[in-house]
Design a protein around this motif. Structure first.
Motif, PDB file in Angstrom:
ATOM      1  N   TRP A 183       0.662  -1.259   0.179  1.00 32.09           N
ATOM      2  CA  TRP A 183       0.104  -0.001   0.054  1.00 32.09           C
ATOM      3  C   TRP A 183       0.991   1.109   0.117  1.00 32.09           C
ATOM      4  O   TRP A 183       0.509   2.587  -0.765  1.00 32.09           O
ATOM      5  CB  TRP A 183      -0.873  -0.526   0.915  1.00 32.09           C
ATOM      6  CG  TRP A 183      -2.132   1.060   1.367  1.00 32.09           C
ATOM      7  CD1 TRP A 183      -2.110   2.033   1.907  1.00 32.09           C
ATOM      8  CD2 TRP A 183      -3.228   0.919   0.661  1.00 32.09           C
ATOM      9  NE1 TRP A 183      -3.036   2.854   1.297  1.00 32.09           N
ATOM     10  CE2 TRP A 183      -3.895   2.186   0.933  1.00 32.09           C
ATOM     11  CE3 TRP A 183      -3.630  -0.565  -0.261  1.00 32.09           C
ATOM     12  CZ2 TRP A 183      -5.831   2.085  -0.344  1.00 32.09           C
ATOM     13  CZ3 TRP A 183      -5.257  -0.372  -0.317  1.00 32.09           C
ATOM     14  CH2 TRP A 183      -6.340   0.574  -0.832  1.00 32.09           C
ATOM     15  N   VAL A 184       2.097   1.445   0.817  1.00 34.35           N
ATOM     16  CA  VAL A 184       2.824   2.235   1.025  1.00 34.35           C
ATOM     17  C   VAL A 184       3.144   2.307  -0.350  1.00 34.35           C
ATOM     18  O   VAL A 184       3.964   3.602  -0.662  1.00 34.35           O
ATOM     19  CB  VAL A 184       3.983   1.972   1.961  1.00 34.35           C
ATOM     20  CG1 VAL A 184       5.061   3.044   2.056  1.00 34.35           C
ATOM     21  CG2 VAL A 184       3.138   2.259   3.417  1.00 34.35           C
ATOM     22  N   ALA A 185       3.913   1.474  -1.059  1.00 35.25           N
ATOM     23  CA  ALA A 185       4.356   1.617  -2.543  1.00 35.25           C
ATOM     24  C   ALA A 185       3.380   2.308  -3.384  1.00 35.25           C
ATOM     25  O   ALA A 185       3.945   2.923  -4.492  1.00 35.25           O
ATOM     26  CB  ALA A 185       4.680   0.071  -3.084  1.00 35.25           C
ATOM     27  N   PHE A 186       2.186   1.993  -3.410  1.00 35.07           N
ATOM     28  CA  PHE A 186       0.932   2.463  -4.740  1.00 35.07           C
ATOM     29  C   PHE A 186       0.770   3.570  -4.459  1.00 35.07           C
ATOM     30  O   PHE A 186       0.856   4.170  -4.950  1.00 35.07           O
ATOM     31  CB  PHE A 186      -0.054   1.504  -4.044  1.00 35.07           C
ATOM     32  CG  PHE A 186      -0.461  -0.402  -4.542  1.00 35.07           C
ATOM     33  CD1 PHE A 186       0.405   0.071  -5.260  1.00 35.07           C
ATOM     34  CD2 PHE A 186      -1.671  -0.297  -4.064  1.00 35.07           C
ATOM     35  CE1 PHE A 186      -0.197  -1.585  -5.738  1.00 35.07           C
ATOM     36  CE2 PHE A 186      -1.745  -1.645  -4.323  1.00 35.07           C
ATOM     37  CZ  PHE A 186      -1.068  -2.881  -5.534  1.00 35.07           C
ATOM     38  N   SER A 187       1.679   4.406  -3.010  1.00 30.79           N
ATOM     39  CA  SER A 187       1.087   5.704  -2.492  1.00 30.79           C
ATOM     40  C   SER A 187       2.635   6.557  -2.968  1.00 30.79           C
ATOM     41  O   SER A 187       2.487   7.604  -3.721  1.00 30.79           O
ATOM     42  CB  SER A 187       1.092   6.401  -1.237  1.00 30.79           C
ATOM     43  OG  SER A 187       2.186   6.026  -0.627  1.00 30.79           O
ATOM     44  N   ALA A 188       3.643   5.708  -3.202  1.00 26.15           N
ATOM     45  CA  ALA A 188       4.458   6.030  -3.775  1.00 26.15           C
ATOM     46  C   ALA A 188       5.043   6.651  -5.185  1.00 26.15           C
ATOM     47  O   ALA A 188       4.248   6.450  -6.428  1.00 26.15           O
ATOM     48  CB  ALA A 188       6.130   5.608  -3.293  1.00 26.15           C
ATOM     49  N   ARG A 189       5.632   7.915  -5.178  1.00 23.99           N
ATOM     50  CA  ARG A 189       6.010   8.341  -6.995  1.00 23.99           C
ATOM     51  C   ARG A 189       7.576   8.155  -6.980  1.00 23.99           C
ATOM     52  O   ARG A 189       7.415   8.043  -8.703  1.00 23.99           O
ATOM     53  CB  ARG A 189       5.792   9.573  -6.391  1.00 23.99           C
ATOM     54  CG  ARG A 189       4.603  10.460  -5.953  1.00 23.99           C
ATOM     55  CD  ARG A 189       4.466  11.588  -6.112  1.00 23.99           C
ATOM     56  NE  ARG A 189       3.007  12.575  -5.852  1.00 23.99           N
ATOM     57  CZ  ARG A 189       1.961  12.996  -6.236  1.00 23.99           C
ATOM     58  NH1 ARG A 189       2.062  12.583  -7.751  1.00 23.99           N
ATOM     59  NH2 ARG A 189       0.729  13.193  -6.015  1.00 23.99           N
ATOM     60  N   THR A 190       8.290   7.654  -7.091  1.00 28.53           N
ATOM     61  CA  THR A 190       9.577   7.282  -6.801  1.00 28.53           C
ATOM     62  C   THR A 190      10.107   5.973  -6.795  1.00 28.53           C
ATOM     63  O   THR A 190       9.659   5.269  -5.908  1.00 28.53           O
ATOM     64  CB  THR A 190      10.748   8.274  -6.393  1.00 28.53           C
ATOM     65  OG1 THR A 190      10.566   8.465  -5.117  1.00 28.53           O
ATOM     66  CG2 THR A 190      10.345  10.386  -6.669  1.00 28.53           C
ATOM     67  N   VAL A 191      11.329   5.973  -7.191  1.00 28.33           N
ATOM     68  CA  VAL A 191      11.450   3.901  -6.805  1.00 28.33           C
ATOM     69  C   VAL A 191      12.098   4.311  -5.528  1.00 28.33           C
ATOM     70  O   VAL A 191      11.565   3.180  -4.634  1.00 28.33           O
ATOM     71  CB  VAL A 191      12.170   4.179  -7.931  1.00 28.33           C
ATOM     72  CG1 VAL A 191      13.593   2.440  -7.535  1.00 28.33           C
ATOM     73  CG2 VAL A 191      12.092   3.595  -9.395  1.00 28.33           C
ATOM     74  N   ALA A 192      12.995   5.533  -5.374  1.00 29.70           N
ATOM     75  CA  ALA A 192      13.810   5.135  -3.863  1.00 29.70           C
ATOM     76  C   ALA A 192      12.525   5.519  -3.326  1.00 29.70           C
ATOM     77  O   ALA A 192      12.363   4.545  -1.917  1.00 29.70           O
ATOM     78  CB  ALA A 192      13.690   6.837  -3.190  1.00 29.70           C
ATOM     79  N   ASP A 193      11.002   5.934  -3.349  1.00 29.85           N
ATOM     80  CA  ASP A 193      10.234   5.736  -1.994  1.00 29.85           C
ATOM     81  C   ASP A 193       9.839   4.447  -1.580  1.00 29.85           C
ATOM     82  O   ASP A 193       9.433   4.393  -0.939  1.00 29.85           O
ATOM     83  CB  ASP A 193       9.153   6.557  -2.265  1.00 29.85           C
ATOM     84  CG  ASP A 193       9.818   8.021  -2.460  1.00 29.85           C
ATOM     85  OD1 ASP A 193      10.506   8.905  -2.056  1.00 29.85           O
ATOM     86  OD2 ASP A 193       8.647   8.938  -3.309  1.00 29.85           O
ATOM     87  N   LYS A 194       9.861   3.597  -2.805  1.00 31.52           N
ATOM     88  CA  LYS A 194       9.354   2.734  -2.824  1.00 31.52           C
ATOM     89  C   LYS A 194       9.780   1.759  -1.859  1.00 31.52           C
ATOM     90  O   LYS A 194       9.133   0.844  -1.302  1.00 31.52           O
ATOM     91  CB  LYS A 194       9.193   1.730  -4.181  1.00 31.52           C
ATOM     92  CG  LYS A 194       7.836   2.252  -5.008  1.00 31.52           C
ATOM     93  CD  LYS A 194       7.594   1.882  -6.162  1.00 31.52           C
ATOM     94  CE  LYS A 194       6.800   2.856  -7.684  1.00 31.52           C
ATOM     95  NZ  LYS A 194       5.331   2.163  -7.222  1.00 31.52           N
ATOM     96  N   VAL A 195      10.697   1.411  -2.275  1.00 32.60           N
ATOM     97  CA  VAL A 195      11.856   0.975  -1.540  1.00 32.60           C
ATOM     98  C   VAL A 195      12.240   0.869   0.084  1.00 32.60           C
ATOM     99  O   VAL A 195      11.928   0.467   0.658  1.00 32.60           O
ATOM    100  CB  VAL A 195      13.835   0.464  -1.947  1.00 32.60           C
ATOM    101  CG1 VAL A 195      14.451   0.213  -1.701  1.00 32.60           C
ATOM    102  CG2 VAL A 195      13.359   0.615  -3.323  1.00 32.60           C
ATOM    103  N   LEU A 196      12.377   2.178   0.229  1.00 32.30           N
ATOM    104  CA  LEU A 196      12.380   2.759   1.416  1.00 32.30           C
ATOM    105  C   LEU A 196      11.041   2.539   2.311  1.00 32.30           C
ATOM    106  O   LEU A 196      10.815   1.815   3.324  1.00 32.30           O
ATOM    107  CB  LEU A 196      11.945   4.266   1.751  1.00 32.30           C
ATOM    108  CG  LEU A 196      13.657   4.914   1.526  1.00 32.30           C
ATOM    109  CD1 LEU A 196      13.592   6.281   2.021  1.00 32.30           C
ATOM    110  CD2 LEU A 196      14.451   4.261   2.060  1.00 32.30           C
ATOM    111  N   GLY A 197       9.662   2.375   1.558  1.00 31.23           N
ATOM    112  CA  GLY A 197       8.223   1.917   2.078  1.00 31.23           C
ATOM    113  C   GLY A 197       8.274   0.573   2.353  1.00 31.23           C
ATOM    114  O   GLY A 197       7.209   0.184   3.890  1.00 31.23           O
TER     115      GLY A 197
END
Length: 275
Positions: A183-197
């Motif tokens: 779900w956090v990855a769904f909300s992310a806009r960048t690859v870095a955000d996805k990884v950290l989430g």
């Protein structure tokens, strides 16, 4: 530059309501995939999760490592699998339990949902088994003087020794964490955000010893293979134990993922209706 391109460059995450809309849209898109494409995508996801499990077991291959360090750092190592899944967009059974959002939003029917789940589950299993074969043939279990192979058998033995009810509830807890990460990855806009989430929820479920059916599609067959070829006491990992674990972990994962999806659908659906 178009508005959509400008929107993609915004540094903040999607709002909860926008994330729900994205989750529903993704769920609809998954039901429209051709079965062959869906199956191959699922095979890749199964292999990716197996790679994360391999990284985890390589770290566990040092028996002198303190328990807390093993679980925390090993959990971070395991995150490799879901990072690859969310960044490449392949089909993972546990994450696809969030398709219930599209179901309750009346955008898809139960038939297409179950078709996706069945094809993806089988594809994840096939991909996992291919990865197990490659890892075994590459003599990876021999690393660390055989310590990695022993860790693989011990991980599998611990999982098959659990009572079915325990596996079920560990499966629920596991997919609560996994689907929160997705779900956090769904909300992310960048690859870095996805990884950290992904890092904290996934490392948490691994550290707590919860049961992920797709991860177990590689952990358990590898443990069974190594145990039957002489690593560990004979009979530590049995085919019956493997099948029981996969069955109850799968059921628990469905429940846990559905709980997350339904909860977010309920609260964010209410926001839309309040406006």
């Amino acid at each position: 530059m178009e508005n959509k391109e400008l929107d993609a460059l915004k540094p903040d995450a999607l709002s909860p309501v926008a994330t729900l809309a994205k989750a529903v849209g993704i769920g609809v898109g998954k039901t429209k995939m051709l079965p062959g494409r869906m199956f191959i995508s699922a095979m890749l996801a199964g292999a990716f999760i197996a790679f994360g499990g391999l990284y985890f077991c390589v770290f566990l291959g040092d028996p002198a490592m303190p328990f807390a360090a093993q679980r925390i750092v090993g959990g971070i190592c395991f995150c490799l699998g879901l990072v690859l899944v969310v960044c490449t967009g392949v089909e993972l059974f546990t994450g696809n339990s969030l398709m219930v959002c599209a179901l309750v939003d009346k955008k898809i029917g139960i038939g297409p949902l179950l078709k996706n789940w069945i094809i993806v589950w089988i594809g994840n299993l096939v991909g996992s088994l291919i990865a197990v074969a490659l890892i075994y043939l590459a003599a990876t279990p021999a690393l660390g003087g055989g310590g990695v192979g022993e860790a693989m058998v011990n991980v599998a033995a611990g999982k098959v020794a659990l009572a079915p009810a325990t596996i079920f509830f560990k499966g629920i807890m596991c997919n609560v964490f996994v689907c929160l990460a997705v779900w956090v990855a769904f909300s992310a806009r960048t690859v870095a955000d996805k990884v950290l989430g992904v890092l904290l929820p996934i490392s948490a479920f691994v550290a707590a010893g919860f049961e992920h059916c797709v991860a177990n599609m590689s952990f358990l067959p590898m443990g069974l293979l190594l145990n039957t070829t002489g690593i560990g006491d004979a009979g530590l990992v049995t085919l019956g134990g493997v099948m029981t674990n996969l069955c109850f972990a799968t059921l628990g994962n469905i429940v846990g993922g559905a709980l997350v999806g339904l909860a977010f659908w309920a609260i964010n659906r209410a926001v839309k209706s309040d406006k």
